[in-house]
Each structure stands twice: as C-alpha cells, then as structure tokens.
Scaffold this motif. Structure first.
Motif, PDB file in Angstrom:
ATOM      1  N   UNK A  55       0.837  -1.200   0.000  1.00 47.67           N
ATOM      2  CA  UNK A  55       0.000   0.000   0.000  1.00 47.67           C
ATOM      3  C   UNK A  55       0.880   1.262   0.000  1.00 47.67           C
ATOM      4  N   UNK A  56       0.543   2.256  -0.834  1.00 47.58           N
ATOM      5  CA  UNK A  56       1.367   3.467  -0.914  1.00 47.58           C
ATOM      6  C   UNK A  56       1.540   4.164   0.431  1.00 47.58           C
ATOM      7  N   UNK A  57       0.501   4.096   1.283  1.00 48.51           N
ATOM      8  CA  UNK A  57       0.611   4.742   2.602  1.00 48.51           C
ATOM      9  C   UNK A  57       1.751   4.089   3.403  1.00 48.51           C
ATOM     10  N   UNK A  58       1.891   2.773   3.245  1.00 48.35           N
ATOM     11  CA  UNK A  58       2.920   2.052   3.985  1.00 48.35           C
ATOM     12  C   UNK A  58       4.318   2.339   3.436  1.00 48.35           C
ATOM     13  N   UNK A  59       4.425   2.531   2.124  1.00 47.92           N
ATOM     14  CA  UNK A  59       5.735   2.853   1.525  1.00 47.92           C
ATOM     15  C   UNK A  59       6.215   4.195   2.088  1.00 47.92           C
ATOM     16  N   UNK A  60       5.295   5.150   2.157  1.00 45.37           N
ATOM     17  CA  UNK A  60       5.652   6.467   2.700  1.00 45.37           C
ATOM     18  C   UNK A  60       6.040   6.350   4.172  1.00 45.37           C
ATOM     19  N   UNK A  61       5.285   5.553   4.906  1.00 40.34           N
ATOM     20  CA  UNK A  61       5.594   5.346   6.327  1.00 40.34           C
ATOM     21  C   UNK A  61       7.020   4.811   6.480  1.00 40.34           C
ATOM     22  N   UNK A  62       7.344   3.800   5.644  1.00 41.01           N
ATOM     23  CA  UNK A  62       8.665   3.178   5.751  1.00 41.01           C
ATOM     24  C   UNK A  62       9.760   4.194   5.437  1.00 41.01           C
ATOM     25  N   UNK A  63       9.508   5.052   4.442  1.00 37.50           N
ATOM     26  CA  UNK A  63      10.518   6.054   4.059  1.00 37.50           C
ATOM     27  C   UNK A  63      10.857   6.966   5.244  1.00 37.50           C
ATOM     28  N   UNK A  64       9.836   7.421   5.954  1.00 44.86           N
ATOM     29  CA  UNK A  64      10.087   8.308   7.098  1.00 44.86           C
ATOM     30  C   UNK A  64      10.700   7.504   8.250  1.00 44.86           C
ATOM     31  N   UNK A  65      10.173   6.296   8.467  1.00 44.10           N
ATOM     32  CA  UNK A  65      10.619   5.481   9.614  1.00 44.10           C
ATOM     33  C   UNK A  65      12.102   5.127   9.514  1.00 44.10           C
ATOM     34  N   UNK A  66      12.582   4.750   8.324  1.00 36.63           N
ATOM     35  CA  UNK A  66      13.984   4.304   8.235  1.00 36.63           C
ATOM     36  C   UNK A  66      14.943   5.468   8.505  1.00 36.63           C
ATOM     37  N   UNK A  67      14.514   6.662   8.149  1.00 33.77           N
ATOM     38  CA  UNK A  67      15.357   7.838   8.431  1.00 33.77           C
ATOM     39  C   UNK A  67      15.256   8.245   9.904  1.00 33.77           C
ATOM     40  N   UNK A  68      14.051   8.152  10.464  1.00 34.91           N
ATOM     41  CA  UNK A  68      13.868   8.457  11.891  1.00 34.91           C
ATOM     42  C   UNK A  68      14.723   7.504  12.723  1.00 34.91           C
ATOM     43  N   UNK A  69      14.859   6.279  12.233  1.00 38.82           N
ATOM     44  CA  UNK A  69      15.658   5.267  12.932  1.00 38.82           C
ATOM     45  C   UNK A  69      17.139   5.667  12.972  1.00 38.82           C
ATOM     46  N   UNK A  70      17.660   6.216  11.872  1.00 37.95           N
ATOM     47  CA  UNK A  70      19.059   6.678  11.860  1.00 37.95           C
ATOM     48  C   UNK A  70      19.254   7.845  12.829  1.00 37.95           C
ATOM     49  N   UNK A  71      18.286   8.769  12.882  1.00 38.48           N
ATOM     50  CA  UNK A  71      18.400   9.885  13.844  1.00 38.48           C
ATOM     51  C   UNK A  71      18.418   9.353  15.268  1.00 38.48           C
ATOM     52  N   UNK A  72      17.517   8.396  15.552  1.00 43.36           N
ATOM     53  CA  UNK A  72      17.426   7.846  16.912  1.00 43.36           C
ATOM     54  C   UNK A  72      18.754   7.218  17.311  1.00 43.36           C
ATOM     55  N   UNK A  73      19.401   6.550  16.349  1.00 45.12           N
ATOM     56  CA  UNK A  73      20.669   5.870  16.649  1.00 45.12           C
ATOM     57  C   UNK A  73      21.767   6.869  16.999  1.00 45.12           C
ATOM     58  N   UNK A  74      21.577   8.124  16.631  1.00 50.93           N
ATOM     59  CA  UNK A  74      22.559   9.159  17.005  1.00 50.93           C
ATOM     60  C   UNK A  74      22.067   9.963  18.213  1.00 50.93           C
TER      61      UNK A  74
END
Ligand code: ADP
Ligand code: TPP
Ligand code: MG
Length: 320
Positions: A55-74
């Motif tokens: 679902x396109x909504x989920x693709x967008x969610x994943x795009x934001x989530x994977x970047x938010x994950x890198x910020x969290x790791x820092x």
C-alpha cells in the motif's frame, strides 16, 4: 558492477569533512556553534526495499521510519525532513502523501521541502528522504566507532520480524492466516523504530547504530569501525511471540532472524556497569532491551549458541 562497500570506500576520499564521520556512521554531524545538526538520507526503491503491491501509505511510512531510525541511533531529536518524489499514478501518489503526512506527524519530522521528478516510463518507483535532527550536546553524539573491549552488546525490540513478514508476503514461508502472520507482515510494511529510546540511551552508550541490513552484518560493521571484535550469543537474540509461532526459536530460526534485516531497532554497546540504568530505561520506555554479547579485543564476529561456538553463516545480512 560496483558494490555498495567498494563505492563508499572510494567516496571516503571526497568526504573529508569531520562532519562526514569518515562515512563510517549512520549520519553526518555538523557542529553549529553550541548545537549539533544530525543529517541522514535514505532511499526506498521498488522491488528492493518495498514490494510493488505494498500500500502506498505504507511505503511512505517506511521512508520516514527508516530515516527516523538513523536519527534515533545518534540520540538526535527530530527537527524536520526534505523528500524527493518520483511521479507515478495520481491515485497512488495521493495515497502515498496521506501516509507521508501520518508518518511525519508520528515521527515529529515536519516536511520542510524537497524535489519532484518524472521517471522514464516503466522505471521502478524511487523515493528519498533527508532527515534533520538535533544531536545531544551534553554528551557526545554516539557513533559506530566507539565500542570498547569488555562492553556489553545490547539490542532493542525484537529481531527478524520484518524479514519473516517479507517471506510470508512472498510465499517463501507458509503460515496459517491469523494475527501472527498479519503482525509480521505489518512489521515489514510499517517499521516502528522507537525514536525516544535513542536520545534516552545516548548518555550511557559507547557505540550505537540502527539494525537495517541484519543484526550480524551490522554488529560486525560496528565492531570493525571500532577496531574491535564481537561475540554474539545466538540464544539471546530477542524473538517476538509471532516470530516464534511461525518460525520457531531453534538455532536455524535464530540465524535467520539475525541475518534478515529491515529491523530498525537499536544496536549499542555500553560498559557492564551501566546495565542497571539501561534496564531502567527499558522499563520506562516499555521496550525490551536484550544483552546479546560482548565486545572483544580480537577483531571479527564470533557466534555462540548455548555456550558452544558456532561457525559464521555464509551470509551475515543484506548487502547491495
Ligand atoms: N552516495 C553516497 N554519498 C556519500 N555518502 C554515502 C553514500 N552512500 C552511503 N554513504 C555514507 O556511507 C555510510 C554508510 O551508509 P549506509 O550503510 O547507507 O548507512 P545507514 O545504514 O545508516 O543508512 C553513511 O555515512 C552514509 O552517509
Ligand atoms: C522487496 C524487498 N526485498 C528485499 C528486502 C530486504 N532488504 C532490502 S534493502 C535491506 C537493507 C536496508 O536497506 P539499505 O538501503 O541498506 O538501508 P540503510 O542500511 O542504508 O539504512 C533489506 C533487508 C526488502 N526490504 N524488500
Ligand atoms: Mg543508508
């Protein structure tokens, strides 16, 4: 064809600013007066990172989530994001934006700008997002390079759920329809990095990164970047109840989980004396944190299962 690793090695000669952290970290860190701006960019490509019928909504969610994950790791607090969109069908694109809005609100990454392009007919969909965050200033911004021999190795959440969800979606693993299979597929389509955990852990850790390519490959990178080695106790790799119900929890199931990738959980090392404080943070955030091994002075990754040494599998995780 170039590999990801060879290209990044070649790019190091260009990325000489200290802010680039030797391209050996999840994000760049720009010192701005008293503040630290943390910057990260990840791309999602159809058929590589997501399925054409997701679902396109989920693709967008994943795009934001994977970047938010890198910020969290820092240990960074989210500030905002910029995103690049490849135009496709109008309905798909609008559904994508619906998911993007939802994810930007959830991860506190307001959209600040971006770019839009039209790809040639038939090209796979591709989306990139740059996330900006405010790094810790009272302590250092955790990097992949600071693990020390004797550190305990920890991981947040559970491992392997998303990879198993993808297998279910592809029909590579069979499971009866039910809440476990649905939950695992949702873990693949909507990763849920715990973005409050990273800033809370930052003052206690020596090294921290997120698990995106697979627990084993990411741990071996963290150890290598720190000039050390890592010993991983496979029986301690945290598995969800859904994972256990579908794939079991024997050695094979644990090796599969620890090499699957797409976890977007936090992998970090800390001196053993911080263990009690780390467990308190786990309770405060209602997130499991598992101690899965030890940093060793000798380089390389070594595996154990219930006390016995195990050979490394041929593949440690996902590599482009
Ligand atoms: N094309 C590129 N140009 C500059 N730096 C890059 C490029 N590709 C990857 N990097 C850098 O290489 C490092 C490792 O990248 P990657 O494995 O994608 O990290 P992550 O898993 O945190 O997204 C990071 O510092 C990233 O910024
Ligand atoms: C259709 C599909 N096939 C395979 C995978 C598995 N997979 C693709 S990329 C990847 C690793 C993470 O992607 P990468 O671009 O390396 O992210 P980064 O490490 O830069 O955050 C994994 C586990 C997937 N997510 N989707
Ligand atoms: Mg990346």
């Amino acid at each position: 064809m170039s590999t990801e690793r060879a290209l990044i090695d070649a790019l190091r000669a260009l990325a000489t600013s200290p802010a680039a952290r030797g391209l050996a970290d999840d994000a760049a860190v720009l010192e701005l007066g008293g503040e630290r701006l943390v910057l990260t960019l990840d791309t999602l490509l159809e058929a590589v990172h997501f399925l054409p019928d997701d679902p396109p909504q989920d693709v967008a969610w994943k795009l934001v989530a994977v970047n938010a994950s890198d910020l969290a790791a820092k240990g960074a607090q989210p500030l905002g994001c910029l995103y690049s969109h490849a135009l496709g069908e109008t309905r798909w694109d609008h559904a994508f934006l619906e998911g993007l809005g939802e994810a930007c609100r959830h991860f506190a990454l307001p959209l600040l700008g971006g770019d839009t392009v039209r790809m040639p007919e038939g090209a796979p969909r591709s989306f990139s997002l740059t996330a900006l965050g405010r790094g810790p200033t009272a302590t250092s911004v955790p990097s992949r390079t600071m693990a020390r021999p004797g550190d305990a190795i920890w991981v947040s959440g559970t491992i392997g759920d998303s990879g198993l969800g993808l297998d279910l979606l592809l029909g590579k693993t069979q499971a009866p329809c039910g809440p476990e299979a649905d939950w695992l597929k949702t873990r693949y389509r909507r990763p849920m990095p715990d973005t409050r955990l990273g800033p809370a852990l930052a003052p206690l850790v020596h090294a921290m990164m997120d698990v995106s390519d697979g627990l084993m490959v990411d741990l071996s990178r963290l150890a290598e970047a720190s000039g050390a080695g890592a010993q991983l106790a496979l029986e301690r790799v945290p598995l969800s109840n859904a994972y256990r119900a579908v794939a079991g929890h024997d050695l094979a199931a644990r090796l599969k989980a620890a090499t699957a990738g797409d976890d977007y959980t936090l992998l970090f090392t800390a001196p053993p004396t911080h263990s009690a404080r780390i467990r308190t943070i786990a309770n405060e955030h209602d997130t499991p944190l598992a101690k899965i091994g030890t940093i060793t002075p000798t380089t390389g990754l070594t595996l154990h299962f219930e006390g016995a040494p195990m050979p490394l599998p041929e593949r440690l995780g996902y590599e482009h």
